[in-house]
Design a protein around this motif. Structure first.
Motif, PDB file in Angstrom:
ATOM      1  N   PRO A  65       0.795  -1.232   0.000  1.00 24.00           N
ATOM      2  CA  PRO A  65       0.000   0.000   0.000  1.00 24.00           C
ATOM      3  C   PRO A  65       0.828   1.283   0.000  1.00 24.00           C
ATOM      4  N   ALA A  66       1.972   1.276   0.639  1.00 24.75           N
ATOM      5  CA  ALA A  66       2.822   2.467   0.617  1.00 24.75           C
ATOM      6  C   ALA A  66       3.400   2.689  -0.777  1.00 24.75           C
ATOM      7  N   HIS A  67       3.666   1.610  -1.504  1.00 25.57           N
ATOM      8  CA  HIS A  67       4.189   1.733  -2.862  1.00 25.57           C
ATOM      9  C   HIS A  67       3.127   2.343  -3.772  1.00 25.57           C
ATOM     10  N   ALA A  68       1.896   1.903  -3.612  1.00 21.50           N
ATOM     11  CA  ALA A  68       0.804   2.466  -4.410  1.00 21.50           C
ATOM     12  C   ALA A  68       0.665   3.959  -4.125  1.00 21.50           C
ATOM     13  N   HIS A  69       0.761   4.328  -2.873  1.00 22.99           N
ATOM     14  CA  HIS A  69       0.663   5.743  -2.490  1.00 22.99           C
ATOM     15  C   HIS A  69       1.801   6.556  -3.112  1.00 22.99           C
ATOM     16  N   LEU A  70       3.023   6.039  -3.027  1.00 19.85           N
ATOM     17  CA  LEU A  70       4.177   6.763  -3.563  1.00 19.85           C
ATOM     18  C   LEU A  70       4.111   6.886  -5.082  1.00 19.85           C
ATOM     19  N   ARG A  71       3.530   5.892  -5.773  1.00 12.21           N
ATOM     20  CA  ARG A  71       3.351   6.013  -7.219  1.00 12.21           C
ATOM     21  C   ARG A  71       2.406   7.170  -7.539  1.00 12.21           C
ATOM     22  N   GLY A  72       1.367   7.330  -6.730  1.00 10.40           N
ATOM     23  CA  GLY A  72       0.449   8.448  -6.916  1.00 10.40           C
ATOM     24  C   GLY A  72       1.118   9.786  -6.665  1.00 10.40           C
ATOM     25  N   VAL A  73       1.929   9.857  -5.617  1.00 10.98           N
ATOM     26  CA  VAL A  73       2.677  11.081  -5.321  1.00 10.98           C
ATOM     27  C   VAL A  73       3.630  11.394  -6.473  1.00 10.98           C
ATOM     28  N   ALA A  74       4.321  10.372  -6.962  1.00 11.11           N
ATOM     29  CA  ALA A  74       5.263  10.562  -8.071  1.00 11.11           C
ATOM     30  C   ALA A  74       4.538  11.076  -9.308  1.00 11.11           C
ATOM     31  N   LEU A  75       3.415  10.493  -9.640  1.00  9.34           N
ATOM     32  CA  LEU A  75       2.650  10.927 -10.807  1.00  9.34           C
ATOM     33  C   LEU A  75       2.273  12.398 -10.689  1.00  9.34           C
ATOM     34  N   PHE A  76       1.787  12.790  -9.532  1.00  6.90           N
ATOM     35  CA  PHE A  76       1.399  14.180  -9.309  1.00  6.90           C
ATOM     36  C   PHE A  76       2.589  15.122  -9.454  1.00  6.90           C
ATOM     37  N   LEU A  77       3.702  14.800  -8.796  1.00  3.63           N
ATOM     38  CA  LEU A  77       4.866  15.687  -8.818  1.00  3.63           C
ATOM     39  C   LEU A  77       5.496  15.776 -10.202  1.00  3.63           C
ATOM     40  N   VAL A  78       5.556  14.666 -10.922  1.00  5.83           N
ATOM     41  CA  VAL A  78       6.116  14.688 -12.274  1.00  5.83           C
ATOM     42  C   VAL A  78       5.243  15.557 -13.181  1.00  5.83           C
ATOM     43  N   GLU A  79       3.932  15.445 -13.049  1.00  9.75           N
ATOM     44  CA  GLU A  79       3.044  16.285 -13.850  1.00  9.75           C
ATOM     45  C   GLU A  79       3.222  17.766 -13.509  1.00  9.75           C
ATOM     46  N   GLU A  80       3.426  18.074 -12.237  1.00 11.41           N
ATOM     47  CA  GLU A  80       3.676  19.464 -11.823  1.00 11.41           C
ATOM     48  C   GLU A  80       4.963  19.991 -12.460  1.00 11.41           C
ATOM     49  N   ILE A  81       5.998  19.183 -12.482  1.00 11.64           N
ATOM     50  CA  ILE A  81       7.278  19.584 -13.066  1.00 11.64           C
ATOM     51  C   ILE A  81       7.134  19.778 -14.572  1.00 11.64           C
ATOM     52  N   LYS A  82       6.418  18.873 -15.231  1.00 11.95           N
ATOM     53  CA  LYS A  82       6.199  19.009 -16.677  1.00 11.95           C
ATOM     54  C   LYS A  82       5.408  20.277 -16.999  1.00 11.95           C
ATOM     55  N   GLU A  83       4.387  20.556 -16.208  1.00  7.23           N
ATOM     56  CA  GLU A  83       3.579  21.755 -16.422  1.00  7.23           C
ATOM     57  C   GLU A  83       4.411  23.014 -16.220  1.00  7.23           C
ATOM     58  N   ALA A  84       5.265  23.015 -15.212  1.00  3.48           N
ATOM     59  CA  ALA A  84       6.145  24.168 -14.971  1.00  3.48           C
ATOM     60  C   ALA A  84       7.100  24.363 -16.147  1.00  3.48           C
ATOM     61  N   ALA A  85       7.602  23.274 -16.704  1.00  2.00           N
ATOM     62  CA  ALA A  85       8.512  23.362 -17.854  1.00  2.00           C
ATOM     63  C   ALA A  85       7.778  23.892 -19.078  1.00  2.00           C
ATOM     64  N   ARG A  86       6.528  23.447 -19.289  1.00  2.00           N
ATOM     65  CA  ARG A  86       5.738  23.944 -20.427  1.00  2.00           C
ATOM     66  C   ARG A  86       5.455  25.445 -20.261  1.00  2.00           C
ATOM     67  N   THR A  87       5.111  25.845 -19.060  1.00  2.00           N
ATOM     68  CA  THR A  87       4.833  27.260 -18.797  1.00  2.00           C
ATOM     69  C   THR A  87       6.083  28.114 -19.020  1.00  2.00           C
ATOM     70  N   GLU A  88       7.210  27.615 -18.553  1.00  2.00           N
ATOM     71  CA  GLU A  88       8.487  28.325 -18.734  1.00  2.00           C
ATOM     72  C   GLU A  88       8.848  28.438 -20.206  1.00  2.00           C
ATOM     73  N   ALA A  89       8.640  27.352 -20.958  1.00  2.00           N
ATOM     74  CA  ALA A  89       8.950  27.364 -22.386  1.00  2.00           C
ATOM     75  C   ALA A  89       8.032  28.334 -23.130  1.00  2.00           C
ATOM     76  N   ALA A  90       6.769  28.366 -22.760  1.00  2.00           N
ATOM     77  CA  ALA A  90       5.826  29.279 -23.399  1.00  2.00           C
ATOM     78  C   ALA A  90       6.180  30.744 -23.092  1.00  2.00           C
ATOM     79  N   ALA A  91       6.597  31.004 -21.883  1.00  2.00           N
ATOM     80  CA  ALA A  91       6.980  32.353 -21.495  1.00  2.00           C
ATOM     81  C   ALA A  91       8.245  32.788 -22.228  1.00  2.00           C
ATOM     82  N   ALA A  92       9.174  31.860 -22.410  1.00  2.00           N
ATOM     83  CA  ALA A  92      10.421  32.175 -23.104  1.00  2.00           C
ATOM     84  C   ALA A  92      10.163  32.431 -24.581  1.00  2.00           C
ATOM     85  N   ALA A  93       9.164  31.753 -25.148  1.00  2.00           N
ATOM     86  CA  ALA A  93       8.858  31.907 -26.573  1.00  2.00           C
ATOM     87  C   ALA A  93       8.074  33.197 -26.847  1.00  2.00           C
ATOM     88  N   ALA A  94       7.455  33.720 -25.821  1.00  2.00           N
ATOM     89  CA  ALA A  94       6.616  34.934 -26.010  1.00  2.00           C
ATOM     90  C   ALA A  94       7.424  36.200 -26.071  1.00  2.00           C
TER      91      ALA A  94
END
Length: 94
Positions: A65-94
């Motif tokens: 059960p702790a592994h399942a929880h950590l996979r969920g945490v990882a998914l959330f954090l990786v998506e946050e990092i990807k979104e931040a990178a997309r936002t940064e790239a869009a700002a740099a292109a503007a």
């Protein structure tokens, strides 16, 4: 270090893109069972293996059960990092 790399893959954590998430596979190594969960062995006739049971939740599962929880945490954090990178790239292109 190879074990941490393999655990990062299991969790879906791209360490090259997000080395700050190395704590997640490390936490996986040290994960205890949450309160109320029990580890048991399935009968050899049913394929055997370890399963986890939480009577208060009426839940039985093969994944720790702790592994399942950590996979969920990882998914959330990786998506946050990807979104931040997309936002940064869009700002740099503007």
């Amino acid at each position: 270090m190879l074990e941490l790399h393999n655990l990062a893959i299991y969790l879906g954590v791209p360490l090259r893109m997000a080395p700050e998430l190395l704590w997640l596979p490390s936490a996986l190594l040290a994960a205890d069972l949450p309160l109320g969960w029990y580890e048991a062995e399935a009968a050899a006739g049913s394929g055997g293996g370890t399963y986890y049971h939480c009577p208060s939740l009426g839940c039985v599962q093969w994944e720790h059960p702790a592994h399942a929880h950590l996979r969920g945490v990882a998914l959330f954090l990786v998506e946050e990092i990807k979104e931040a990178a997309r936002t940064e790239a869009a700002a740099a292109a503007a």
